[in-house]
Design a protein around this motif. Structure first.
Motif, PDB file in Angstrom:
ATOM      1  N   ALA A  16      10.790   9.324  -7.651  1.00  0.00           N
ATOM      2  CA  ALA A  16      10.844   8.619  -6.370  1.00  0.00           C
ATOM      3  C   ALA A  16      10.140   7.266  -6.461  1.00  0.00           C
ATOM      4  CB  ALA A  16      10.208   9.471  -5.272  1.00  0.00           C
ATOM      5  N   LYS A  17       9.034   7.226  -7.200  1.00  0.00           N
ATOM      6  CA  LYS A  17       8.306   5.962  -7.361  1.00  0.00           C
ATOM      7  C   LYS A  17       9.153   4.946  -8.127  1.00  0.00           C
ATOM      8  CE  LYS A  17       3.617   7.858  -7.234  1.00  0.00           C
ATOM      9  NZ  LYS A  17       2.358   8.076  -7.981  1.00  0.00           N
ATOM     10  N   THR A  18       9.810   5.413  -9.189  1.00  0.00           N
ATOM     11  CA  THR A  18      10.663   4.515  -9.974  1.00  0.00           C
ATOM     12  C   THR A  18      11.820   3.989  -9.141  1.00  0.00           C
ATOM     13  OG1 THR A  18      10.109   5.666 -12.031  1.00  0.00           O
ATOM     14  CG2 THR A  18      12.126   4.344 -12.008  1.00  0.00           C
ATOM     15  N   ALA A  19      12.451   4.881  -8.391  1.00  0.00           N
ATOM     16  CA  ALA A  19      13.565   4.463  -7.537  1.00  0.00           C
ATOM     17  C   ALA A  19      13.094   3.465  -6.491  1.00  0.00           C
ATOM     18  CB  ALA A  19      14.191   5.687  -6.870  1.00  0.00           C
ATOM     19  N   ASN A  20      11.908   3.705  -5.946  1.00  0.00           N
ATOM     20  CA  ASN A  20      11.368   2.805  -4.930  1.00  0.00           C
ATOM     21  C   ASN A  20      11.032   1.446  -5.523  1.00  0.00           C
ATOM     22  OD1 ASN A  20       8.630   1.885  -3.275  1.00  0.00           O
ATOM     23  ND2 ASN A  20      10.192   2.799  -1.969  1.00  0.00           N
ATOM     24  N   LYS A  21      10.452   1.453  -6.722  1.00  0.00           N
ATOM     25  CA  LYS A  21      10.132   0.178  -7.381  1.00  0.00           C
ATOM     26  C   LYS A  21      11.397  -0.623  -7.674  1.00  0.00           C
ATOM     27  CE  LYS A  21       7.541   1.935 -10.680  1.00  0.00           C
ATOM     28  NZ  LYS A  21       6.683   2.018 -11.881  1.00  0.00           N
ATOM     29  N   ALA A  75      14.865  -5.161  -6.558  1.00  0.00           N
ATOM     30  CA  ALA A  75      16.158  -5.762  -6.245  1.00  0.00           C
ATOM     31  C   ALA A  75      16.081  -6.578  -4.970  1.00  0.00           C
ATOM     32  CB  ALA A  75      17.217  -4.669  -6.117  1.00  0.00           C
ATOM     33  N   ALA A  76      15.315  -6.072  -4.004  1.00  0.00           N
ATOM     34  CA  ALA A  76      15.204  -6.769  -2.720  1.00  0.00           C
ATOM     35  C   ALA A  76      14.380  -8.047  -2.843  1.00  0.00           C
ATOM     36  CB  ALA A  76      14.583  -5.838  -1.681  1.00  0.00           C
ATOM     37  N   LEU A  77      13.315  -8.000  -3.656  1.00  0.00           N
ATOM     38  CA  LEU A  77      12.422  -9.151  -3.779  1.00  0.00           C
ATOM     39  C   LEU A  77      12.867 -10.125  -4.854  1.00  0.00           C
ATOM     40  CD1 LEU A  77       8.972  -7.342  -3.511  1.00  0.00           C
ATOM     41  CD2 LEU A  77      10.155  -8.642  -1.743  1.00  0.00           C
ATOM     42  N   GLY A  78      13.758  -9.659  -5.749  1.00  0.00           N
ATOM     43  CA  GLY A  78      14.200 -10.544  -6.818  1.00  0.00           C
ATOM     44  C   GLY A  78      13.258 -10.563  -7.991  1.00  0.00           C
ATOM     45  N   THR A  79      12.578  -9.444  -8.284  1.00  0.00           N
ATOM     46  CA  THR A  79      11.700  -9.358  -9.447  1.00  0.00           C
ATOM     47  C   THR A  79      12.409  -8.596 -10.553  1.00  0.00           C
ATOM     48  OG1 THR A  79      10.694  -7.341  -8.591  1.00  0.00           O
ATOM     49  CG2 THR A  79       9.613  -9.425  -8.064  1.00  0.00           C
ATOM     50  N   GLY A  80      12.241  -9.040 -11.769  1.00  0.00           N
ATOM     51  CA  GLY A  80      12.925  -8.393 -12.877  1.00  0.00           C
ATOM     52  C   GLY A  80      12.090  -8.436 -14.138  1.00  0.00           C
ATOM     53  N   SER A 108       0.809  -1.212   0.000  1.00  0.00           N
ATOM     54  CA  SER A 108       0.000   0.000   0.000  1.00  0.00           C
ATOM     55  C   SER A 108       0.844   1.265   0.000  1.00  0.00           C
ATOM     56  CB  SER A 108      -0.936   0.006   1.219  1.00  0.00           C
ATOM     57  OG  SER A 108      -0.191   0.038   2.418  1.00  0.00           O
ATOM     58  N   ASN A 109       2.142   1.137   0.223  1.00  0.00           N
ATOM     59  CA  ASN A 109       2.970   2.344   0.252  1.00  0.00           C
ATOM     60  C   ASN A 109       4.337   2.100  -0.379  1.00  0.00           C
ATOM     61  OD1 ASN A 109       3.579   5.025   0.844  1.00  0.00           O
ATOM     62  ND2 ASN A 109       4.540   4.480   2.779  1.00  0.00           N
ATOM     63  N   ILE A 110       4.335   1.371  -1.506  1.00  0.00           N
ATOM     64  CA  ILE A 110       5.588   1.161  -2.236  1.00  0.00           C
ATOM     65  C   ILE A 110       5.331   1.319  -3.720  1.00  0.00           C
ATOM     66  CG2 ILE A 110       6.526  -0.412  -0.500  1.00  0.00           C
ATOM     67  CD1 ILE A 110       5.846  -2.730  -2.358  1.00  0.00           C
ATOM     68  N   GLY A 111       6.402   1.541  -4.470  1.00  0.00           N
ATOM     69  CA  GLY A 111       6.298   1.622  -5.922  1.00  0.00           C
ATOM     70  C   GLY A 111       5.322   2.678  -6.392  1.00  0.00           C
ATOM     71  N   ALA A 112       4.367   2.278  -7.230  1.00  0.00           N
ATOM     72  CA  ALA A 112       3.392   3.214  -7.785  1.00  0.00           C
ATOM     73  C   ALA A 112       2.489   3.820  -6.721  1.00  0.00           C
ATOM     74  CB  ALA A 112       2.544   2.501  -8.846  1.00  0.00           C
ATOM     75  N   ASN A 113       2.406   3.190  -5.571  1.00  0.00           N
ATOM     76  CA  ASN A 113       1.560   3.694  -4.482  1.00  0.00           C
ATOM     77  C   ASN A 113       2.336   4.521  -3.465  1.00  0.00           C
ATOM     78  OD1 ASN A 113      -0.619   2.200  -5.555  1.00  0.00           O
ATOM     79  ND2 ASN A 113       0.019   0.382  -4.439  1.00  0.00           N
TER      80      ASN A 113
END
Length: 278
Positions: free
Chosen positions: A177-182, A187-192, A150-155
């Protein structure tokens, strides 16, 4: 009490030094602890205008209040007195009213003791802060420390102190900021993303990380338009279907041809006539 205008109340083992300082319930102060208060057993203040509150709290920065101690902080003081040498009529060393033979006419030797590890006391039952410089309690922090989507990436939201210097304002984060957060969460979750053979930069050419179902679907779907941007027409395939569905449709079409035209009949491709049929 070894300083000027000092006071010690209650407790035991207080060593009160400095000027205009107070030790309460076993609190001690250092020689430079002017205008200080040490309240609590084994609490210590070593600096000016400092306050230590609670068991083994040590304040060593001017104008601050401590509720615990760090490794290496002063834990207290050892006072060593020279001893009296005068004797009574029976030849015994004269004792003071407190039963010791300390020579209070001479200054003692004071040695600092320090902690070998840290210890912190909790400040509990505190009201919620209202102004910019009030203390903030855990209850107030909870909404701003969410670890769900609810408070990461696009949100992503940002929280800043309002113009009045008191209220906390919530706002949409910038696109950057949203792009950097995503990217950080990715990187932390391992999604690419699936590698793009046409990409020129390594950072844009996919990754070895996990990808989402939507990413896989988009990469395995057939093209809806040709290189000129014109809509493509397929006989058996659907541009909106998954790769699996399109394979099922193609298999069904091949079965139909095989059944109706014979096992050894070849399919035409782009209008070409199969070998041996022209």
């Amino acid at each position: 009490m070894l300083g000027d205008k000092d006071a010690a109340f209650g407790g035991k083992d207080s060593v009160v030094q400095g000027t205009n300082v107070t030790g309460v319930a076993g609190g001690s102060t250092g020689a430079k602890a002017n205008n200080a208060l040490a309240a609590g057993y084994q609490s210590v203040v070593t600096t000016e205008n400092g306050t230590s509150v609670g068991y083994q709290a040590t304040t060593n920065e001017d104008g601050t209040i401590a509720f615990g101690h760090d490794k290496g902080d002063v834990s207290g003081y050892t006072v060593t007195w020279q001893q009296r040498t005068d004797k009574d009529s029976n030849g015994n060393i004269v004792k003071n009213a407190d039963g010791t033979t300390n020579d209070y006419t001479q200054a003692p030797t004071i040695t600092e003791n320090t902690y070998s590890s840290e210890r912190y006391n909790r400040l509990v039952k505190v009201a919620e802060g209202k102004k910019a410089h009030d203390s903030v309690v855990m209850k107030q922090l909870t909404p701003y420390t969410k670890s769900d989507a609810s408070n990461i990436g696009a949100n992503l939201k940002t929280y800043t102190v309002g113009d009045d210097g008191e209220t906390i304002k919530e706002a949409e984060a910038s696109d950057e900021a949203k792009t950097a957060n995503k990217n950080a969460w990715g990187a932390a979750l391992g999604t690419g993303k699936v590698a793009d053979p046409k990409a020129t930069g390594a950072e844009k050419n996919g990754s070895q990380q996990l990808v989402t179902g939507g990413t896989v679907f988009n990469e395995t779907r057939i093209s809806a338009k040709d290189e000129k941007g014109q809509a493509k027409t397929y006989n058996y395939l659907d541009v909106d279907a998954s790769a699996g569905k399109n394979l099922e449709a193609l298999d069904s079409a091949l079965q139909t041809v095989n059944t109706t035209a014979g096992a050894h009949t070849a399919l035409t491709v782009d209008g070409n006539i199969p070998a041996g049929k022209g």
